[in-house]
Design an enzyme around this catalytic site. Structure first.
Site, PDB file in Angstrom:
ATOM      1  N   LYS A 161       0.979  -1.126   0.069  1.00  0.00           N
ATOM      2  CA  LYS A 161      -0.025  -0.014  -0.063  1.00  0.00           C
ATOM      3  C   LYS A 161       1.046   1.220  -0.066  1.00  0.00           C
ATOM      4  O   LYS A 161       1.807   1.460   0.928  1.00  0.00           O
ATOM      5  CB  LYS A 161      -1.087   0.007   1.133  1.00  0.00           C
ATOM      6  CG  LYS A 161      -1.635   1.492   1.486  1.00  0.00           C
ATOM      7  CD  LYS A 161      -2.575   1.377   2.440  1.00  0.00           C
ATOM      8  CE  LYS A 161      -3.473   2.556   3.078  1.00  0.00           C
ATOM      9  NZ  LYS A 161      -4.058   2.580   4.146  1.00  0.00           N
ATOM     10  N   ASP A 167      -2.830  10.047   4.098  1.00  0.00           N
ATOM     11  CA  ASP A 167      -4.478   9.814   4.221  1.00  0.00           C
ATOM     12  C   ASP A 167      -4.922  10.565   5.245  1.00  0.00           C
ATOM     13  O   ASP A 167      -4.843  10.530   6.498  1.00  0.00           O
ATOM     14  CB  ASP A 167      -4.306   8.270   4.961  1.00  0.00           C
ATOM     15  CG  ASP A 167      -5.745   7.702   5.068  1.00  0.00           C
ATOM     16  OD1 ASP A 167      -6.701   8.188   4.439  1.00  0.00           O
ATOM     17  OD2 ASP A 167      -5.906   6.780   5.796  1.00  0.00           O
ATOM     18  N   LYS A 175     -10.260  12.417   8.975  1.00  0.00           N
ATOM     19  CA  LYS A 175      -9.819  12.098  10.269  1.00  0.00           C
ATOM     20  C   LYS A 175      -9.662  13.119  11.233  1.00  0.00           C
ATOM     21  O   LYS A 175      -9.428  14.245  10.727  1.00  0.00           O
ATOM     22  CB  LYS A 175      -8.254  11.380   9.952  1.00  0.00           C
ATOM     23  CG  LYS A 175      -8.014   9.989   9.437  1.00  0.00           C
ATOM     24  CD  LYS A 175      -6.778   9.665   9.314  1.00  0.00           C
ATOM     25  CE  LYS A 175      -6.717   8.211   8.543  1.00  0.00           C
ATOM     26  NZ  LYS A 175      -7.183   7.248   9.255  1.00  0.00           N
ATOM     27  N   ASP A 202       1.392   6.061   5.885  1.00  0.00           N
ATOM     28  CA  ASP A 202       0.336   5.197   5.175  1.00  0.00           C
ATOM     29  C   ASP A 202       1.088   4.578   3.695  1.00  0.00           C
ATOM     30  O   ASP A 202       0.326   3.816   3.122  1.00  0.00           O
ATOM     31  CB  ASP A 202      -0.993   5.770   4.785  1.00  0.00           C
ATOM     32  CG  ASP A 202      -2.133   5.114   5.062  1.00  0.00           C
ATOM     33  OD1 ASP A 202      -2.023   3.814   5.861  1.00  0.00           O
ATOM     34  OD2 ASP A 202      -3.367   5.427   4.954  1.00  0.00           O
ATOM     35  N   ASP A 260     -12.474   6.551   4.245  1.00  0.00           N
ATOM     36  CA  ASP A 260     -11.183   6.500   5.221  1.00  0.00           C
ATOM     37  C   ASP A 260     -10.597   5.277   4.904  1.00  0.00           C
ATOM     38  O   ASP A 260      -9.471   4.786   5.481  1.00  0.00           O
ATOM     39  CB  ASP A 260     -11.285   6.768   6.458  1.00  0.00           C
ATOM     40  CG  ASP A 260      -9.914   7.156   7.250  1.00  0.00           C
ATOM     41  OD1 ASP A 260      -8.738   7.161   6.468  1.00  0.00           O
ATOM     42  OD2 ASP A 260      -9.792   7.079   8.489  1.00  0.00           O
ATOM     43  N   GLU A 290      -9.922   3.419   2.792  1.00  0.00           N
ATOM     44  CA  GLU A 290      -9.150   3.513   1.237  1.00  0.00           C
ATOM     45  C   GLU A 290      -8.198   2.638   0.963  1.00  0.00           C
ATOM     46  O   GLU A 290      -7.902   2.349  -0.484  1.00  0.00           O
ATOM     47  CB  GLU A 290      -8.785   4.966   0.893  1.00  0.00           C
ATOM     48  CG  GLU A 290      -7.283   5.347   1.565  1.00  0.00           C
ATOM     49  CD  GLU A 290      -6.985   5.086   2.892  1.00  0.00           C
ATOM     50  OE1 GLU A 290      -7.843   5.417   3.815  1.00  0.00           O
ATOM     51  OE2 GLU A 290      -5.879   4.722   3.139  1.00  0.00           O
ATOM     52  N   ARG A 306      -7.786  -0.551   1.377  1.00  0.00           N
ATOM     53  CA  ARG A 306      -8.506  -1.661   0.687  1.00  0.00           C
ATOM     54  C   ARG A 306      -8.802  -1.406  -0.774  1.00  0.00           C
ATOM     55  O   ARG A 306      -8.911  -2.096  -1.573  1.00  0.00           O
ATOM     56  CB  ARG A 306      -9.636  -2.385   1.410  1.00  0.00           C
ATOM     57  CG  ARG A 306     -10.599  -1.208   1.614  1.00  0.00           C
ATOM     58  CD  ARG A 306     -11.687  -1.855   2.776  1.00  0.00           C
ATOM     59  NE  ARG A 306     -10.904  -1.430   4.415  1.00  0.00           N
ATOM     60  CZ  ARG A 306     -11.315  -1.847   5.445  1.00  0.00           C
ATOM     61  NH1 ARG A 306     -12.363  -2.353   5.472  1.00  0.00           N
ATOM     62  NH2 ARG A 306     -10.530  -1.648   6.498  1.00  0.00           N
TER      63      ARG A 306
HETATM   64  N1  BES Z   1      -4.509   4.421   7.181  1.00  0.00           N
HETATM   65  C1  BES Z   1      -5.523   4.132   7.880  1.00  0.00           C
HETATM   66  C2  BES Z   1      -5.034   2.993   8.884  1.00  0.00           C
HETATM   67  C3  BES Z   1      -4.104   3.221  10.097  1.00  0.00           C
HETATM   68  C4  BES Z   1      -4.646   3.523  11.283  1.00  0.00           C
HETATM   69  C5  BES Z   1      -2.868   3.307   9.904  1.00  0.00           C
HETATM   70  C6  BES Z   1      -3.723   4.105  12.225  1.00  0.00           C
HETATM   71  C7  BES Z   1      -1.738   3.624  10.768  1.00  0.00           C
HETATM   72  C8  BES Z   1      -2.111   3.985  12.241  1.00  0.00           C
HETATM   73  C9  BES Z   1      -6.442   3.444   7.006  1.00  0.00           C
HETATM   74  O1  BES Z   1      -6.613   3.892   5.997  1.00  0.00           O
HETATM   75  C10 BES Z   1      -8.014   3.733   7.937  1.00  0.00           C
HETATM   76  O2  BES Z   1      -8.313   4.887   8.071  1.00  0.00           O
HETATM   77  N2  BES Z   1      -8.578   2.652   8.291  1.00  0.00           N
HETATM   78  C11 BES Z   1      -9.750   2.751   8.952  1.00  0.00           C
HETATM   79  C12 BES Z   1     -10.670   1.882   8.345  1.00  0.00           C
HETATM   80  C13 BES Z   1     -12.107   1.964   8.790  1.00  0.00           C
HETATM   81  C14 BES Z   1     -12.703   3.052   8.545  1.00  0.00           C
HETATM   82  C15 BES Z   1     -13.010   0.643   8.590  1.00  0.00           C
HETATM   83  C16 BES Z   1      -9.541   2.649  10.393  1.00  0.00           C
HETATM   84  O3  BES Z   1      -8.765   1.744  10.832  1.00  0.00           O
HETATM   85  O4  BES Z   1     -10.137   3.341  11.171  1.00  0.00           O
HETATM   86 ZN    ZN Z   2      -7.763   5.831   5.571  1.00  0.00          ZN
END
Ligand code: BES
Ligand code: ZN
Ligand code: MG
Length: 482
Positions: free
Chosen positions: A248, A253, A260, A271, A330, A332, A334
């Site tokens: 990825k 992000d 966020k 990210d 968020d 994204e 996936r």
């Molecule tokens: N980049 C984040 C995941 C992340 C979180 C990486 C903390 C490093 C530290 C990812 O894109 C994300 O935001 N995931 C969401 C998914 C949810 C909306 C299902 C998450 O984990 O909150």
């Molecule tokens: Zn995200």
């Protein structure tokens, strides 16, 4: 930084510091012609990670640093790595320009692995993101004087350590200086410097033709175009095995329209850690090669909100034809992986496919910053990664994907939705379950490195508020194991 390798009996390279190791059940050996005060040796007990710096009374070094490895029978790769890193850190703290490691024996530990761990520790311990500060890096040259079999391992260790440091430099570089186009530049640089590595880069026009609507939807709100980077390492002698690593490469992000909270948003420069790891692996491969045909795919993109950005509820179509409801912009990672995985499964057709992604905050809650979560559709592959994790001290722990998780990712308007219902929990598993729809029959493992990619505990060669380069050492070890 320059790394030199010399044999044990070659004339000692002059440098600011000589580094030797000792065990607390063995007499400390110094190279011929080097002498330190007897008291410095006698009063030092060589406990693991202990250090003693002493003036040299004879020889071409001003100072000698003795690092303890503890009891000789208990030596393992991790304490060698850490001991070597302690020495490099000490040299940097004292603003030294050049250091020399002198290692005559491996104390009963496998000599090749000793050399590898030694060099990994030294190289990783000397990592520092310096390119944006005034002034130059002090430590410029590291020389390894070692016995012959140790030397071969150290050559690998230098390459792997360099790969890890490349990944960390890409991770730690601020997002305005490490955009999708910068990942492209890094990939091209690696391929240019290696005859075995080539690169193809798909731009947005090419991706549109390939119908990668899921990948493309993520950067609709960004002025930086997205890319899909495809690196290939072709071995001189083909063994028949073909693997694909997918990383990825989300260079920032913000969450998109599902924005966020601002508190820790700056951390989202990490990210792209999966992509950084893939680039680090190829950087290492350019120096040590492998009999395996290795493909590296990096969907590179930036997730920002603006008037063109994808909105919650929008429907996008991935290149395998599946329609996805983007209920949360968020989630994204996936979305960009979906097209990359489907492309790999259909066009590259590897024997095994491993993706690395900072995919979910949930994995940080479950496993913290020391452990990578692994899941997938193939027990042997998962187990191979767990074992590689043990050997490299990049720990990997299995998480489940059950039918319920897959069921949860089915959409109401489209075939799939990109988040599960609020009551399901298991955020890392449902993320993995979503990805499972894009891998076809390919044996596949998903490494969720959202925790392990940055902010690990202090390990001398990494740790604290920075990237870890996780995945590089793990995947090189995995390649060696198959
Ligand atoms: N980049 C984040 C995941 C992340 C979180 C990486 C903390 C490093 C530290 C990812 O894109 C994300 O935001 N995931 C969401 C998914 C949810 C909306 C299902 C998450 O984990 O909150
Ligand atoms: Zn995200
Ligand atoms: Mg765009």
């Amino acid at each position: 930084m320059k790394f030199l390798q010399k044999s044990l009996n070659a004339k000692l390279t002059k440098s600011d510091l000589l580094i030797v190791f000792g065990c607390n059940d063995k007499k400390i050996k110094l190279p011929q012609g080097v002498k330190v005060p007897a008291s410095a040796l006698e009063s030092f007990n060589c406990g693991s990670g202990q250090k003693r710096i002493t003036d040299s009374i004879k020889g071409s070094f001003q100072q000698v640093l003795i690092i303890g490895l503890g009891e000789s029978k208990k030596i393992d790769a991790e304490n060698i790595r850490r001991a070597a890193a302690v020495a490099a850190k000490e040299a940097m703290r004292n603003k030294l320009g050049s250091i020399t490691y002198w290692v005559a024996k491996s104390y009963g530990f496998d000599a090749g692995l000793f050399g590898q761990a030694l060099a990994e520790g030294a190289v990783m311990g000397a990592y520092r993101l310096d390119s944006f500060k005034k002034g130059t890096l002090d430590l410029k040259k590291i020389t390894f004087h070692t016995a012959e079999i140790i030397k071969r391992g150290a050559k690998r260790g230098i390459a792997i350590g360099n790969g890890n440091c490349l990944a960390r430099r890409l991770q730690d570089t601020p997002a305005n200086k490490m955009r999708p186009r910068d990942l492209v530049r890094e990939a091209r640089k690696i391929s240019k410097n290696s005859v075995s590595i080539s690169v193809k880069v798909f731009d947005e026009t090419a991706m549109k033709k390939m119908r990668m609507g899921s990948l493309l939807s993520v950067s609709e709100g960004s002025s930086e175009p997205a890319y899909l980077i495809h690196l290939i390492h072709r071995p001189k002698v083909k063994t028949g095995k073909k693997v694909c690593f997918v990383g990825k490469g989300l260079t920032f992000d913000s969450g998109g329209i599902s924005l966020k909270p601002s508190g820790k948003m700056h951390e989202m420069k990490y990210d792209m850690s999966g992509g950084a790891a893939v680039l680090g692996v190829f950087d290492a491969l350019s120096a040590i090669s492998s009999d395996v045909e290795v493909h590296g795919l990096i969907p590179a993109s930036e997730n920002l909100p603006d008037g063109k950005a994808t909105k919650p509820g929008d429907l996008v179509t991935a290149c395998n034809g599946l329609k996805i409801e983007v209920l949360n912009t968020d989630a994204e990672g996936r979305l960009i992986l979906a097209d990359a995985l489907a492309y790999a499964a259909k066009k590259i057709r590897p024997d095994a496919m491993i993706d690395l992604a900072t995919l979910t905050g949930a994995v940080v809650v479950a496993l913290g910053h020391e452990i990578t979560g692994v899941m997938g559709n193939d027990e042997d592959l998962t187990q191979a990664l767990v074992e590689a994790g043990k050997r490299t001290s990049e720990m990997v722990w299995p998480l489940p994907i059950i039918d319920l998780h897959k069921e949860e990712m089915k959409g109401t308007v489209g075939d799939l939705r990109n988040i599960s219902g609020p009551a399901t929990g298991a955020g890392s598993s449902t993320g993995g379950a979503f990805l499972s729809y894009f891998v076809g029959e390919t044996p596949w493992a998903h490494l969720d490195i959202a925790g392990s990619a940055w902010g690990s505990a202090q390990r001398d060669y990494q740790g604290g508020d920075q990237g870890t380069g996780v995945g590089v050492r793990l995947l090189i070890d995995y390649l060696e194991s198959i």
